[in-house]
Motif scaffolding. Structure first.
Motif, PDB file in Angstrom:
ATOM      1  N   SER A  20       0.844  -1.188   0.000  1.00 37.09           N
ATOM      2  CA  SER A  20       0.000   0.000   0.000  1.00 37.09           C
ATOM      3  C   SER A  20       0.885   1.245   0.000  1.00 37.09           C
ATOM      4  O   SER A  20       1.533   1.554   1.012  1.00 37.09           O
ATOM      5  N   ARG A  22      -0.080   4.279  -0.093  1.00 32.99           N
ATOM      6  CA  ARG A  22      -0.663   5.265   0.821  1.00 32.99           C
ATOM      7  C   ARG A  22      -0.126   5.053   2.241  1.00 32.99           C
ATOM      8  O   ARG A  22       0.268   6.010   2.919  1.00 32.99           O
ATOM      9  N   ASP A  26       2.360   7.485   4.560  1.00 31.75           N
ATOM     10  CA  ASP A  26       2.088   7.843   5.960  1.00 31.75           C
ATOM     11  C   ASP A  26       3.245   7.467   6.876  1.00 31.75           C
ATOM     12  O   ASP A  26       3.519   8.153   7.863  1.00 31.75           O
ATOM     13  N   TYR A  35       3.770   9.981  -4.967  1.00 33.96           N
ATOM     14  CA  TYR A  35       2.512   9.242  -4.808  1.00 33.96           C
ATOM     15  C   TYR A  35       1.350  10.021  -5.414  1.00 33.96           C
ATOM     16  O   TYR A  35       0.531   9.465  -6.150  1.00 33.96           O
ATOM     17  N   TYR A  36       1.272  11.325  -5.131  1.00 35.21           N
ATOM     18  CA  TYR A  36       0.135  12.110  -5.619  1.00 35.21           C
ATOM     19  C   TYR A  36       0.212  12.350  -7.124  1.00 35.21           C
ATOM     20  O   TYR A  36      -0.808  12.620  -7.757  1.00 35.21           O
TER      21      TYR A  36
END
Length: 196
Positions: A20, A22, A26, A35-36
């Motif tokens: 993951s 995401r 984090d 990532y974005y």
């Protein structure tokens, strides 16, 4: 590279990860800005162990690829070998399945993939035996009945108990995919029609 002229390109970038991203962002293990840029449209593909109904389609695909590489194209798979592959957990996911298909074709007997044609770890996982029966059969769980609703309900309840509530594992015990099990559970009123 090295040019001072701007060249416009029109590309679509597709990326994949078995983790993951995401969660990694984090935790500070993956760059947020990257990532974005990547996460415009994300798809989650469950591992094979959660979608055993896809295994026959993947087997066909891998066999076609191997045929193009020079392997024989008229190999059959015995029901016993297919059941072992459907029941296996596939910790290596698609790559492990692809390697297992090649191994099975190499070790096929008279153009048929038998249980002994499969890699050792698949046979070992599928042949946890009690007096010649699988664990599920030893506990009284067999193929899902299509004759009697009462029998089917009883078999599903036993499979769920053996699988400790894990529907994917229960479906494997019953020789069906998880979606089929879920539909039958709804029909037999073993789950609410509109779960909340």
């Amino acid at each position: 590279v090295g040019s001072d002229k701007t060249i416009k390109v029109n590309i679509r970038l597709i990326t994949a990860s078995n983790k993951s991203l995401r969660d990694m962002v984090d935790a500070g293990d993956f760059r947020a800005d990257l990532y974005y840029r990547l996460a415009v449209f994300t798809l989650f593909i469950p591992p094979i162990r959660e979608r055993p109904g896809d295994i026959p389609l993947l087997l066909k695909h891998f066999c076609e690829n191997l045929e193009q590489r020079g392997y024989p194209g008229d190999i059959n798979c015995s029901p016993e070998a297919m059941q072992l592959m459907m029941n296996y957990q596939w910790p290596g996911n698609v790559r492990e399945l692809e390697n297992a298909v090649e191994h099975a074709i190499i070790c096929s007997v008279d153009k048929t993939v038998l249980p002994e044609s499969l890699p050792d770890q698949i046979r070992a996982a599928g042949n946890a035996r009690f007096g010649g029966t699988t664990t599920a059969q030893h506990m009284g769980v067999g193929q899902l009945s299509t004759t009697s609703d009462q029998s089917a309900k009883h078999e599903i309840e036993k499979a769920l108990a053996l699988a400790k509530g894990n529907k994917s594992q229960a479906a494997r015990y019953l020789g069906v995919d998880r979606t089929t099990l879920w539909r039958r559970m709804q029909r037999l009123r073993l789950v609410p029609d509109n779960p909340t």
